[in-house]
Motif scaffolding. Structure first.
Motif, PDB file in Angstrom:
ATOM      1  N   PRO A   2      20.230  13.000  48.105  1.00  0.00           N
ATOM      2  CA  PRO A   2      20.490  13.680  46.837  1.00  0.00           C
ATOM      3  C   PRO A   2      19.191  13.986  46.091  1.00  0.00           C
ATOM      4  N   LYS A   3      19.266  14.989  45.258  1.00  0.00           N
ATOM      5  CA  LYS A   3      18.137  15.378  44.402  1.00  0.00           C
ATOM      6  C   LYS A   3      18.598  15.286  42.954  1.00  0.00           C
ATOM      7  N   MET A   4      17.634  15.184  42.068  1.00  0.00           N
ATOM      8  CA  MET A   4      17.922  15.316  40.641  1.00  0.00           C
ATOM      9  C   MET A   4      16.715  15.957  39.978  1.00  0.00           C
ATOM     10  N   THR A   5      16.956  16.518  38.798  1.00  0.00           N
ATOM     11  CA  THR A   5      15.892  17.198  38.068  1.00  0.00           C
ATOM     12  C   THR A   5      15.689  16.544  36.712  1.00  0.00           C
ATOM     13  N   PHE A   6      14.437  16.239  36.416  1.00  0.00           N
ATOM     14  CA  PHE A   6      14.045  15.761  35.093  1.00  0.00           C
ATOM     15  C   PHE A   6      13.414  16.924  34.350  1.00  0.00           C
ATOM     16  N   ILE A   7      13.864  17.177  33.126  1.00  0.00           N
ATOM     17  CA  ILE A   7      13.192  18.136  32.248  1.00  0.00           C
ATOM     18  C   ILE A   7      12.306  17.290  31.347  1.00  0.00           C
ATOM     19  N   GLU A  15      11.981  18.466  40.111  1.00  0.00           N
ATOM     20  CA  GLU A  15      13.043  18.045  41.021  1.00  0.00           C
ATOM     21  C   GLU A  15      12.488  16.975  41.951  1.00  0.00           C
ATOM     22  N   VAL A  16      13.250  15.881  42.099  1.00  0.00           N
ATOM     23  CA  VAL A  16      12.801  14.757  42.918  1.00  0.00           C
ATOM     24  C   VAL A  16      13.946  14.274  43.804  1.00  0.00           C
ATOM     25  N   ASP A  17      13.589  13.538  44.873  1.00  0.00           N
ATOM     26  CA  ASP A  17      14.593  12.852  45.684  1.00  0.00           C
ATOM     27  C   ASP A  17      15.186  11.730  44.847  1.00  0.00           C
ATOM     28  N   ALA A  18      16.502  11.559  44.949  1.00  0.00           N
ATOM     29  CA  ALA A  18      17.197  10.533  44.178  1.00  0.00           C
ATOM     30  C   ALA A  18      18.056   9.699  45.133  1.00  0.00           C
ATOM     31  N   PRO A  19      17.480   8.635  45.710  1.00  0.00           N
ATOM     32  CA  PRO A  19      18.212   7.835  46.685  1.00  0.00           C
ATOM     33  C   PRO A  19      19.524   7.274  46.124  1.00  0.00           C
ATOM     34  N   LEU A  20      20.546   7.296  46.957  1.00  0.00           N
ATOM     35  CA  LEU A  20      21.847   6.765  46.569  1.00  0.00           C
ATOM     36  C   LEU A  20      21.716   5.313  46.123  1.00  0.00           C
ATOM     37  N   GLY A  21      22.418   4.978  45.038  1.00  0.00           N
ATOM     38  CA  GLY A  21      22.446   3.604  44.549  1.00  0.00           C
ATOM     39  C   GLY A  21      21.368   3.249  43.559  1.00  0.00           C
ATOM     40  N   LEU A  22      20.313   4.066  43.468  1.00  0.00           N
ATOM     41  CA  LEU A  22      19.288   3.807  42.457  1.00  0.00           C
ATOM     42  C   LEU A  22      19.762   4.339  41.119  1.00  0.00           C
ATOM     43  N   SER A  23      19.264   3.746  40.042  1.00  0.00           N
ATOM     44  CA  SER A  23      19.570   4.275  38.712  1.00  0.00           C
ATOM     45  C   SER A  23      18.619   5.427  38.396  1.00  0.00           C
ATOM     46  N   VAL A  24      18.984   6.233  37.418  1.00  0.00           N
ATOM     47  CA  VAL A  24      18.108   7.321  36.968  1.00  0.00           C
ATOM     48  C   VAL A  24      16.761   6.738  36.537  1.00  0.00           C
ATOM     49  N   LEU A  25      16.768   5.586  35.894  1.00  0.00           N
ATOM     50  CA  LEU A  25      15.520   4.929  35.495  1.00  0.00           C
ATOM     51  C   LEU A  25      14.678   4.582  36.719  1.00  0.00           C
ATOM     52  N   GLU A  26      15.298   4.013  37.751  1.00  0.00           N
ATOM     53  CA  GLU A  26      14.559   3.655  38.966  1.00  0.00           C
ATOM     54  C   GLU A  26      14.018   4.895  39.673  1.00  0.00           C
ATOM     55  N   VAL A  27      14.801   5.966  39.695  1.00  0.00           N
ATOM     56  CA  VAL A  27      14.344   7.222  40.303  1.00  0.00           C
ATOM     57  C   VAL A  27      13.123   7.736  39.541  1.00  0.00           C
ATOM     58  N   ALA A  28      13.187   7.696  38.214  1.00  0.00           N
ATOM     59  CA  ALA A  28      12.059   8.155  37.397  1.00  0.00           C
ATOM     60  C   ALA A  28      10.803   7.354  37.720  1.00  0.00           C
ATOM     61  N   LEU A  87      23.026   4.847  34.814  1.00  0.00           N
ATOM     62  CA  LEU A  87      23.500   5.962  35.636  1.00  0.00           C
ATOM     63  C   LEU A  87      23.027   5.780  37.068  1.00  0.00           C
ATOM     64  N   LEU A  88      23.953   5.443  37.957  1.00  0.00           N
ATOM     65  CA  LEU A  88      23.614   5.237  39.359  1.00  0.00           C
ATOM     66  C   LEU A  88      23.849   6.514  40.151  1.00  0.00           C
ATOM     67  N   ILE A  89      22.915   6.819  41.022  1.00  0.00           N
ATOM     68  CA  ILE A  89      23.005   8.031  41.830  1.00  0.00           C
ATOM     69  C   ILE A  89      24.089   7.861  42.893  1.00  0.00           C
ATOM     70  N   LEU A  96      21.954  16.330  39.708  1.00  0.00           N
ATOM     71  CA  LEU A  96      21.972  15.930  38.296  1.00  0.00           C
ATOM     72  C   LEU A  96      20.721  16.411  37.564  1.00  0.00           C
ATOM     73  N   VAL A  97      20.915  16.874  36.329  1.00  0.00           N
ATOM     74  CA  VAL A  97      19.801  17.325  35.489  1.00  0.00           C
ATOM     75  C   VAL A  97      19.816  16.512  34.199  1.00  0.00           C
ATOM     76  N   VAL A  98      18.693  15.875  33.881  1.00  0.00           N
ATOM     77  CA  VAL A  98      18.556  15.136  32.627  1.00  0.00           C
ATOM     78  C   VAL A  98      17.264  15.554  31.938  1.00  0.00           C
ATOM     79  N   LYS A  99      17.309  15.506  30.622  1.00  0.00           N
ATOM     80  CA  LYS A  99      16.131  15.852  29.816  1.00  0.00           C
ATOM     81  C   LYS A  99      15.602  14.586  29.168  1.00  0.00           C
ATOM     82  N   LEU A 100      14.294  14.444  29.161  1.00  0.00           N
ATOM     83  CA  LEU A 100      13.675  13.304  28.491  1.00  0.00           C
ATOM     84  C   LEU A 100      13.558  13.624  27.006  1.00  0.00           C
ATOM     85  N   PRO A 101      13.921  12.683  26.132  1.00  0.00           N
ATOM     86  CA  PRO A 101      13.780  12.934  24.700  1.00  0.00           C
ATOM     87  C   PRO A 101      12.309  13.028  24.314  1.00  0.00           C
ATOM     88  N   THR A 102      12.034  13.625  23.179  1.00  0.00           N
ATOM     89  CA  THR A 102      10.641  13.800  22.755  1.00  0.00           C
ATOM     90  C   THR A 102       9.995  12.497  22.336  1.00  0.00           C
TER      91      THR A 102
END
Length: 109
Positions: A2-7, A15-28, A87-89, A96-102
């Motif tokens: 899976p892939k996900m995109t951080f804005i 866009e980055v690889d997002a291994p199954l079972g990792l959280s969005v935080l761990e992927v980041a 949020l687990l992948i 999935l697309v998520v935006k980082l707050p300012t």
């Protein structure tokens, strides 16, 4: 995989690889994305706050009460805000697309 995109805060998309079972935080953290996670995913802060793209928000499992309590402390809270540590992948979140707050608010220090 899976892939996900951080804005990122500057508006750039990554866009980055997002291994199954990792959280969005761990992927980041795996990809050097600038997201703090001061409590290391123990649901004791809101520094991994992300804003989920509205097109994806309805595909997420509902936030548990503990997550909602921590989100109340997040800077720049929105209707689609979630904590990245909760949020687990899964296959369903491929793309999935998520935006980082300012900014973030670290109440741990």
């Amino acid at each position: 995989m899976p892939k996900m995109t951080f804005i990122q805060t500057d508006g750039s998309r990554r866009e980055v690889d997002a291994p199954l079972g990792l959280s969005v935080l761990e992927v980041a953290h795996k990809h050097g994305i600038d997201i703090e996670g001061a409590c290391e995913g123990s649901l004791a802060c809101s520094t991994c706050h992300v804003v989920v793209d509205p097109a994806w928000y309805g595909k997420l499992p509902a936030a548990k009460p503990d997550e909602e309590d921590m989100l109340d402390l997040a800077f720049g809270l929105t209707k689609t805000s979630r904590l990245g540590c909760q949020l687990l992948i899964t296959e369903a979140l491929d793309g999935l697309v998520v935006k980082l707050p300012t900014a973030t608010r670290n109440m741990m220090g």
